[in-house]
Each structure stands twice: as structure tokens, then as C-alpha cells.
Design a protein around this motif. Structure first.
Motif, PDB file in Angstrom:
ATOM      1  N   GLY A 119      42.714  56.349  27.639  1.00 50.60           N
ATOM      2  CA  GLY A 119      42.867  55.007  28.192  1.00 50.60           C
ATOM      3  C   GLY A 119      41.737  54.675  29.148  1.00 50.60           C
ATOM      4  O   GLY A 119      40.999  55.549  29.598  1.00 50.60           O
ATOM      5  N   GLU A 120      41.615  53.389  29.465  1.00 52.75           N
ATOM      6  CA  GLU A 120      40.519  52.934  30.324  1.00 52.75           C
ATOM      7  C   GLU A 120      41.045  52.126  31.499  1.00 52.75           C
ATOM      8  O   GLU A 120      41.992  51.342  31.360  1.00 52.75           O
ATOM      9  CB  GLU A 120      39.543  52.070  29.521  1.00 52.75           C
ATOM     10  CG  GLU A 120      38.876  52.805  28.372  1.00 52.75           C
ATOM     11  CD  GLU A 120      38.010  51.890  27.530  1.00 52.75           C
ATOM     12  OE1 GLU A 120      36.954  52.338  27.047  1.00 52.75           O
ATOM     13  OE2 GLU A 120      38.405  50.702  27.346  1.00 52.75           O
ATOM     14  N   VAL A 121      40.426  52.334  32.651  1.00 49.52           N
ATOM     15  CA  VAL A 121      40.739  51.541  33.838  1.00 49.52           C
ATOM     16  C   VAL A 121      39.513  50.708  34.191  1.00 49.52           C
ATOM     17  O   VAL A 121      38.429  51.247  34.408  1.00 49.52           O
ATOM     18  CB  VAL A 121      41.130  52.428  35.040  1.00 49.52           C
ATOM     19  CG1 VAL A 121      41.351  51.558  36.286  1.00 49.52           C
ATOM     20  CG2 VAL A 121      42.385  53.228  34.733  1.00 49.52           C
ATOM     21  N   TYR A 122      39.699  49.399  34.205  1.00 50.77           N
ATOM     22  CA  TYR A 122      38.660  48.471  34.659  1.00 50.77           C
ATOM     23  C   TYR A 122      39.051  47.997  36.058  1.00 50.77           C
ATOM     24  O   TYR A 122      40.223  48.054  36.439  1.00 50.77           O
ATOM     25  CB  TYR A 122      38.544  47.281  33.717  1.00 50.77           C
ATOM     26  CG  TYR A 122      37.882  47.601  32.399  1.00 50.77           C
ATOM     27  CD1 TYR A 122      36.582  47.170  32.131  1.00 50.77           C
ATOM     28  CD2 TYR A 122      38.548  48.334  31.426  1.00 50.77           C
ATOM     29  CE1 TYR A 122      35.973  47.465  30.912  1.00 50.77           C
ATOM     30  CE2 TYR A 122      37.949  48.639  30.212  1.00 50.77           C
ATOM     31  CZ  TYR A 122      36.660  48.205  29.962  1.00 50.77           C
ATOM     32  OH  TYR A 122      36.050  48.504  28.772  1.00 50.77           O
ATOM     33  N   ALA A 123      38.073  47.530  36.808  1.00 47.52           N
ATOM     34  CA  ALA A 123      38.356  47.046  38.160  1.00 47.52           C
ATOM     35  C   ALA A 123      37.621  45.739  38.403  1.00 47.52           C
ATOM     36  O   ALA A 123      36.563  45.477  37.819  1.00 47.52           O
ATOM     37  CB  ALA A 123      37.953  48.083  39.206  1.00 47.52           C
ATOM     38  N   LEU A 124      38.184  44.926  39.285  1.00 47.34           N
ATOM     39  CA  LEU A 124      37.602  43.640  39.647  1.00 47.34           C
ATOM     40  C   LEU A 124      37.898  43.350  41.104  1.00 47.34           C
ATOM     41  O   LEU A 124      39.047  43.403  41.530  1.00 47.34           O
ATOM     42  CB  LEU A 124      38.193  42.526  38.767  1.00 47.34           C
ATOM     43  CG  LEU A 124      37.880  41.091  39.174  1.00 47.34           C
ATOM     44  CD1 LEU A 124      36.389  40.792  39.009  1.00 47.34           C
ATOM     45  CD2 LEU A 124      38.723  40.100  38.355  1.00 47.34           C
ATOM     46  N   ALA A 125      36.848  43.072  41.877  1.00 48.67           N
ATOM     47  CA  ALA A 125      37.019  42.610  43.254  1.00 48.67           C
ATOM     48  C   ALA A 125      36.871  41.094  43.229  1.00 48.67           C
ATOM     49  O   ALA A 125      35.780  40.568  42.976  1.00 48.67           O
ATOM     50  CB  ALA A 125      35.971  43.241  44.170  1.00 48.67           C
ATOM     51  N   ILE A 126      37.964  40.382  43.467  1.00 54.98           N
ATOM     52  CA  ILE A 126      37.938  38.919  43.353  1.00 54.98           C
ATOM     53  C   ILE A 126      37.351  38.307  44.620  1.00 54.98           C
ATOM     54  O   ILE A 126      37.856  38.522  45.720  1.00 54.98           O
ATOM     55  CB  ILE A 126      39.344  38.351  43.111  1.00 54.98           C
ATOM     56  CG1 ILE A 126      39.951  38.968  41.845  1.00 54.98           C
ATOM     57  CG2 ILE A 126      39.284  36.829  42.972  1.00 54.98           C
ATOM     58  CD1 ILE A 126      41.346  38.473  41.535  1.00 54.98           C
ATOM     59  N   ASP A 127      36.292  37.539  44.449  1.00 52.04           N
ATOM     60  CA  ASP A 127      35.659  36.794  45.538  1.00 52.04           C
ATOM     61  C   ASP A 127      36.179  35.363  45.472  1.00 52.04           C
ATOM     62  O   ASP A 127      35.985  34.680  44.465  1.00 52.04           O
ATOM     63  CB  ASP A 127      34.143  36.836  45.369  1.00 52.04           C
ATOM     64  CG  ASP A 127      33.428  36.123  46.494  1.00 52.04           C
ATOM     65  OD1 ASP A 127      33.637  34.894  46.652  1.00 52.04           O
ATOM     66  OD2 ASP A 127      32.646  36.775  47.207  1.00 52.04           O
ATOM     67  N   PRO A 128      36.841  34.869  46.548  1.00 50.94           N
ATOM     68  CA  PRO A 128      37.432  33.528  46.500  1.00 50.94           C
ATOM     69  C   PRO A 128      36.409  32.430  46.215  1.00 50.94           C
ATOM     70  O   PRO A 128      36.698  31.476  45.495  1.00 50.94           O
ATOM     71  CB  PRO A 128      38.068  33.346  47.881  1.00 50.94           C
ATOM     72  CG  PRO A 128      38.087  34.676  48.507  1.00 50.94           C
ATOM     73  CD  PRO A 128      37.123  35.561  47.818  1.00 50.94           C
ATOM     74  N   GLU A 129      35.209  32.552  46.793  1.00 52.62           N
ATOM     75  CA  GLU A 129      34.189  31.529  46.572  1.00 52.62           C
ATOM     76  C   GLU A 129      33.770  31.482  45.112  1.00 52.62           C
ATOM     77  O   GLU A 129      33.684  30.417  44.502  1.00 52.62           O
ATOM     78  CB  GLU A 129      32.971  31.791  47.457  1.00 52.62           C
ATOM     79  CG  GLU A 129      33.180  31.444  48.918  1.00 52.62           C
ATOM     80  CD  GLU A 129      31.869  31.430  49.678  1.00 52.62           C
ATOM     81  OE1 GLU A 129      30.851  31.895  49.115  1.00 52.62           O
ATOM     82  OE2 GLU A 129      31.851  30.929  50.812  1.00 52.62           O
ATOM     83  N   LEU A 130      33.500  32.654  44.534  1.00 54.52           N
ATOM     84  CA  LEU A 130      33.083  32.694  43.136  1.00 54.52           C
ATOM     85  C   LEU A 130      34.229  32.290  42.216  1.00 54.52           C
ATOM     86  O   LEU A 130      34.005  31.674  41.166  1.00 54.52           O
ATOM     87  CB  LEU A 130      32.574  34.094  42.788  1.00 54.52           C
ATOM     88  CG  LEU A 130      31.302  34.527  43.533  1.00 54.52           C
ATOM     89  CD1 LEU A 130      30.933  35.955  43.168  1.00 54.52           C
ATOM     90  CD2 LEU A 130      30.150  33.581  43.226  1.00 54.52           C
ATOM     91  N   ALA A 131      35.464  32.633  42.610  1.00 55.01           N
ATOM     92  CA  ALA A 131      36.618  32.205  41.817  1.00 55.01           C
ATOM     93  C   ALA A 131      36.747  30.685  41.831  1.00 55.01           C
ATOM     94  O   ALA A 131      37.087  30.070  40.812  1.00 55.01           O
ATOM     95  CB  ALA A 131      37.896  32.847  42.353  1.00 55.01           C
ATOM     96  N   LEU A 132      36.445  30.058  42.981  1.00 54.97           N
ATOM     97  CA  LEU A 132      36.500  28.609  43.057  1.00 54.97           C
ATOM     98  C   LEU A 132      35.413  27.972  42.198  1.00 54.97           C
ATOM     99  O   LEU A 132      35.643  26.976  41.518  1.00 54.97           O
ATOM    100  CB  LEU A 132      36.361  28.149  44.513  1.00 54.97           C
ATOM    101  CG  LEU A 132      36.398  26.629  44.746  1.00 54.97           C
ATOM    102  CD1 LEU A 132      37.655  26.019  44.134  1.00 54.97           C
ATOM    103  CD2 LEU A 132      36.312  26.313  46.233  1.00 54.97           C
ATOM    104  N   LEU A 133      34.224  28.575  42.203  1.00 52.70           N
ATOM    105  CA  LEU A 133      33.159  28.065  41.334  1.00 52.70           C
ATOM    106  C   LEU A 133      33.570  28.159  39.867  1.00 52.70           C
ATOM    107  O   LEU A 133      33.300  27.245  39.076  1.00 52.70           O
ATOM    108  CB  LEU A 133      31.861  28.847  41.580  1.00 52.70           C
ATOM    109  CG  LEU A 133      31.153  28.594  42.915  1.00 52.70           C
ATOM    110  CD1 LEU A 133      29.932  29.482  43.036  1.00 52.70           C
ATOM    111  CD2 LEU A 133      30.765  27.127  43.052  1.00 52.70           C
TER     112      LEU A 133
END
Length: 325
Positions: free
Chosen positions: A67-81
Motif C-alpha cells: 500500500g501507499e501513503v501520500y501526504a498533503l500540507a494544505i495551505d489556505p492561501e493556495l487552496a483559496l487560489l
């Protein structure tokens, strides 16, 4: 098993570690898991001994069974863009808004907007499908804010939906809440066998239930091994001091004469036993409090040498053995 696993807990309980171990456990046997960070602390990168996570989904680990684990650090500014581009096709105008500080302004005048962007990104990953029709991720695990803020963080989308009666913002908030308040989601709380974390867990569960958010499991972290049981402790309370000294002497720990080595060991050992007895009673009482909540309860061991990547895999194995995944 719910496809969106939200992990919260009082600060210091190790919620990020538990979230990471859960992502590994869920990815076992060929599954694909996305581990999402929303607080900008880069705790996931540290645990997996990798470089800081960017605002993109990146594979960080392989689980047992492929199996694979991916990760994501969500940046609010980039998410808004992303959001502005998705619904308003602003393109370069969106980047200009960032330079002008308009994004900070928007999330300041509408505080709930920041949280809807963070939760919305995670929910999008839950719903996303590949061309084959298969879900892009079997599970999404969110390392969420602490217990004191978790209900407002997850429920703030209702506030945004109330502000915007129509249009893309309203639709986005409603779509997010349909995921968060459905069986697709489970909110797990991490605690320690101590009074303050347990009380915060009790309060957090009451708030989540009041907001009709789906509570999952309670995970007790950093549980120390049981050295003595109740029978042993009762024996220690009743055995005379002189008997303890003779037992030490017979074990080869010095003579039993007055002032001998064994005699000098008695008081420190009895003091330690008393301290352990107090801790044993406290932990027993806190387990009883947690049991009254009527939720699945799991315990993870304390790693005295600290947490490393090998320890993370060991915790994932513990979770699987306890039926969490």
C-alpha cells in the motif's frame, strides 16, 4: 470503515503521530491513503523523516503489503487560489490578489472561509475518482486541530453556508457538510490516561455529538506497561518492611543486617511502589471514565526512547491488530 478519518486530541497527546500511524495501517494490503495536514506545522514530514511537504500530494511511505501513503500540507492561501480558479476562472488575477493581500483580507473578514477551504480540500480528495471510476484514495486521514477547536473547525461550514445563500460558496459549503456529517466521516479523539486530556475528550465528544458530527473511536496513546497488578499492590501494602529487606537479601542484594545494603534499598523501593500505585489507580479511574462514553477504545504503547519511523510502523501494526483499520 469511513473513508474520511479525522484525528483530533488535546495538545501533547500525540495526535499527529496517531494520524500518521492510522494512515499507514489503512494503507496496508495494497490500499492508498492520503494523510492531510491542516495546521502548517510540518509534523508529518518530521515523523516520516522527509523534507517539508509542499502544497501537492506526494508519496511518503509504502505500507506492508504494498500500500501507499501520500501526504498533503494544505495551505489556505493556495487552496483559496484553487477555489477562485475552479469557480471564477481568475487565472493570473488570482495571483495578483495574493500579492495585494486580498486573500488574507478575505479570510480575516470571514474567518469560517479559512476552515471551509481546509476541510473542503480534504473532502474533495475523498470524492475524487480516477478515469476508471475507482476512488483516487481508499482513505483520507486528516491530522486536525486540537479537541478544543475541532467542532468549530468541522462545523464552520454551516456558518459559511448561512452567509452565502446561493452561489459557489454556498454550494461548496453544503457539499463539504454532506461529507462531514455522513457515515463517510469518523472523528477519532486521541487522549492520555490523565485527568485533563480525558476530560477534554469527554467535552469534545459531547460537542461533536451536539453538532451531529460522527464520532469514531477513542485512542489512548503512550500507555505505559503494567508492572504490578492490583494483587501485587495489595501485597506491597501489607508486607512488613523487614520482610521486604529479607527478600532483597535472599535475592543477592546485600545483607539483611540493620544498615545493610538491602535495608537501605527498602525505602526507595517502597516509595516507587507507592508512586506506581497512585498512577495505577489514576489510570484505572480514567479508563472507567472513557469506557462510559460507549465508544470503541484502543490503547497504544509508550515508546520510552521516543518516536522514530520504525516506531510509527509498530504503532500502525498495533492499530491493525486491534481492528482499527
Amino acid at each position: 470503515m469511513s473513508r474520511l478519518q479525522v484525528v483530533s486530541g488535546k495538545g501533547g497527546t500525540g495526535k499527529t503521530t496517531v494520524a500518521a500511524a492510522l494512515a499507514l495501517a489503512l494503507a496496508t494490503e495494497g490500499k492508498r491513503t492520503l494523510l492531510v495536514e491542516v495546521e502548517g506545522r510540518q509534523g508529518i514530514a518530521q515523523l516520516f523523516e522527509t523534507e517539508a511537504l509542499p502544497y501537492e500530494e506526494r508519496k511518503i511511505a509504502v505500507a506492508p503489503g504494498g500500500g501507499e501513503v501520500y501526504a498533503l500540507a494544505i495551505d489556505p492561501e493556495l487552496a483559496l487560489l484553487d477555489y477562485l480558479q475552479m469557480f471564477y476562472k481568475l487565472g493570473s488575477a488570482g495571483r495578483a490578489l495574493k500579492k495585494l493581500g486580498a486573500i488574507d483580507f478575505a479570510t480575516t473578514i470571514a474567518p469560517g472561509l479559512r476552515d471551509v477551504l481546509l476541510t473542503g480540500k480534504a473532502c474533495e480528495a475523498v470524492r475524487r475518482k480516477e478515469r476508471s471510476g475507482r476512488f483516487a484514495y481508499d482513505y483520507v486521514v486528516m491530522d486536525a486541530p486540537p479537541t478544543g477547536r475541532i467542532t468549530r473547525f468541522l462545523n464552520v461550514n454551516d456558518e459559511v453556508a448561512g452567509l452565502a445563500k446561493i452561489g459557489p460558496i454556498h454550494n461548496q459549503a453544503q457539499a463539504v457538510m454532506r461529507v462531514l456529517k455522513s457515515p463517510e466521516t469518523a472523528v477519532h479523539l486521541v487522549t492520555l490516561l490523565e485527568e485533563m486530556p480525558v476530560q477534554e475528550t469527554v467535552d469534545g465528544i459531547a460537542e461533536l455529538r451536539s453538532a451531529r458530527l460522527p464520532v469514531g473511536r477513542i485512542i489512548v496513546n503512550m500507555v505505559r506497561p503494567e508492572v504490578l497488578d492490583e494483587t501485587d499492590l495489595e501485597l506491597l501494602r501489607s508486607v512488613p518492611r523487614s520482610t521486604v529487606a529479607r527478600s532483597l537479601s535472599s535475592a543477592g542484594l546485600g545483607g539483611a543486617r540493620r544498615g545493610g545494603h538491602a535495608e537501605r534499598l527498602v525505602d526507595p523501593l517502597l516509595t516507587q511502589a507507592e508512586e506506581y500505585a497512585e498512577r495505577y489507580t489514576l489510570e484505572h479511574d480514567q479508563r472507567a471514565v472513557l469506557a462510559e462514553l460507549g465508544l470503541p477504545l484502543h490503547e497504544l504503547p509508550l515508546f520510552a526512547e521516543g518516536m522514530d519511523l520504525a516506531g510509527l510502523y509498530a504503532l500502525a501494526r498495533e492499530l491493525r491488530e486491534q481492528g482499527v483499520s
